[in-house]
Design an enzyme around this catalytic site. Structure first.
Site, short mmCIF file in Angstrom:
data_model
loop_
_atom_site.label_atom_id
_atom_site.label_comp_id
_atom_site.label_asym_id
_atom_site.label_seq_id
_atom_site.Cartn_x
_atom_site.Cartn_y
_atom_site.Cartn_z
CD GLU A 243 -22.05 47.14 16.07
OE1 GLU A 243 -22.29 46.35 15.14
OE2 GLU A 243 -22.79 47.27 17.06
NE ARG A 244 -24.77 53.26 14.63
CZ ARG A 244 -25.82 53.75 15.25
NH1 ARG A 244 -25.75 54.93 15.84
NH2 ARG A 244 -26.96 53.08 15.27
NE ARG A 269 -0.55 44.51 -16.82
CZ ARG A 269 -0.61 43.30 -17.37
NH1 ARG A 269 0.28 42.38 -17.02
NH2 ARG A 269 -1.55 42.99 -18.23
N GLY A 341 -7.94 42.54 -15.62
CA GLY A 341 -8.38 41.15 -15.42
C GLY A 341 -7.82 40.53 -14.15
#
Length: 389
Positions: A243-244, A269, A341
């Site tokens: 699981e870990r 951008r 943003g």
């Protein structure tokens, strides 16, 4: 470097899984995130493709493949913009089903493991409690033997697939006076009288179903005990390594996805006449994160390789989860910042990814618990031993 662990067959599997996810899952993700409900048909499709049976025996419909197929399964699920959906799939396949395969008798395997592999039954693992959390030994749920039945009373919380599930794998105390030596594991059908499940409202993992479950004089047959009575705690501990590692692999995969997406955004951008990826401060921030992610990925792969050989890697898995989830959170935080943003807008993946990632240092044992386990092993020289089957 990946070729150390991944063969051509692994890469073909990755491509087929990617194609499947983009065709069958991605078109539904936004709906499932908004409704908080993953429709039942997708489990069946995963089952038909064999994705739930990767590491399970062929006798029950599995494929009996090495753990690096599981690594690919986990990594690709982190790259489709819903860690909640991913959690629903891997919690079924690697939390509930791991116990069915390891501790279930032949009847349970034929009836439940086979149906879980095909996607006809959904499972949930019930360990954490409202007053216990990561303190497994401190659980209060009891299973009292009465005639030919066990009577279960208590509650569990933060249970992934708690509403969807057809069966629960439940940890309960059969001998409370014995502490962690008095815990046993049971299979419980979710339709059994006395069970109530309440869906929890979460910060992230919105598509997944996380529930609080109560057991009020729930009667189950004696044969629904899995493994030996009183061996529940070592069974749980034994599976925690997997699981870990799952949580660690999820972490490096979502961090990689965040970096890949952010670098694509930065290349397009522009600010002050040049693209964002040409600003030295931003470039250096991104390569620092890329370096850290590569480091944890290599460590995670090495731990998986050892686990796949049957080694008991509780220390390495604990280290992997502790470090990987921290690196993922830090990476995703800075990636969101690179979008300005737009990073805060829901239509961009970093907003959801940042919420989803925050569960990493909490789920499957908090980072604080990981540190204490490691302290006992490294400083106190305590050894954890696997359950004797």
């Amino acid at each position: 470097m990946n070729s150390i662990y991944f063969t051509e067959e692994h890469q073909l599997f990755r491509k087929s899984l990617q194609d499947f996810l983009h065709k069958e899952v991605v078109p539904h993700i936004e709906k499932w995130e908004k409704t908080g409900t993953i429709e039942r048909f997708i489990w069946k499709k995963f089952g038909e493709m064999g994705f739930f049976g990767l590491k399970y025996p062929e006798a029950y419909g599995g494929l009996n493949l090495d753990l690096f197929y599981t690594v690919i399964f986990l990594e690709e699920l982190q790259k489709i913009k819903s860690s909640g959906f991913a959690a629903a799939m891997w919690a079924h396949a690697y939390l509930a089903m791991t116990h069915l395969n390891a501790e279930g008798d032949e009847r349970i395997k034929q009836e439940y493991l086979t149906a879980s592999i095909t996607g006809d039954k959904i499972g949930a693992l019930c360990i954490s409690e409202p007053f216990g959390g990561s303190d497994v030994a401190g659980m209060r749920t009891t299973a009292v033997k009465k005639g030919d039945k066990y009577i279960i009373n208590g509650s569990k919380t933060f249970i992934t697939n708690g509403i969807y599930a057809d069966y629960y794998v439940v940890a309960a105390k059969t001998n409370p006076e014995l502490g962690n030596k008095g815990i046993s594991i049971f299979l419980v059908d979710t339709t059994t009288k006395g069970i109530a499940a309440t869906k929890l409202d979460k910060l992230g993992w919105r598509a997944s179903d996380t529930a609080e479950i109560s057991f009020d004089n729930v009667e189950i047959p004696l044969e629904n005990l899995m493994g030996e009575e009183g061996k529940g705690f070592p069974y749980i501990m034994q599976h925690f390594a997997l699981e870990r590692l799952i949580m660690a692999i999820n972490a490096h995969a979502r961090a990689e996805y965040a970096i890949e997406y952010t670098l694509g955004y930065m290349s397009e951008r522009e600010a002050f006449g040049k693209s964002l990826d040409k600003f030295q401060a931003l470039r250096h921030t991104m390569v620092e994160h890329a370096t850290e992610v590569e480091h944890i990925k290599v460590f995670n792969y090495a731990a998986v390789a050892r686990l796949d050989k049957g080694e008991y890697v509780v220390k390495e898995a604990t280290m992997a989860k502790l470090k990987s989830t921290k690196v993922a959170d830090q990476t995703i935080y800075d990636c969101l910042q690179m979008l300005g943003g737009y990073g805060y807008m829901e239509e961009y993946p970093l907003a959801r990814l940042s919420r989803d990632s925050r569960l990493g240092p909490i789920g499957g044992g908090t980072s604080e618990i990981m540190k204490e386990i490691l302290s006992k092993m490294i400083i106190d020289n305590q050894n954890y031993k696997p359950a004797v089957e």
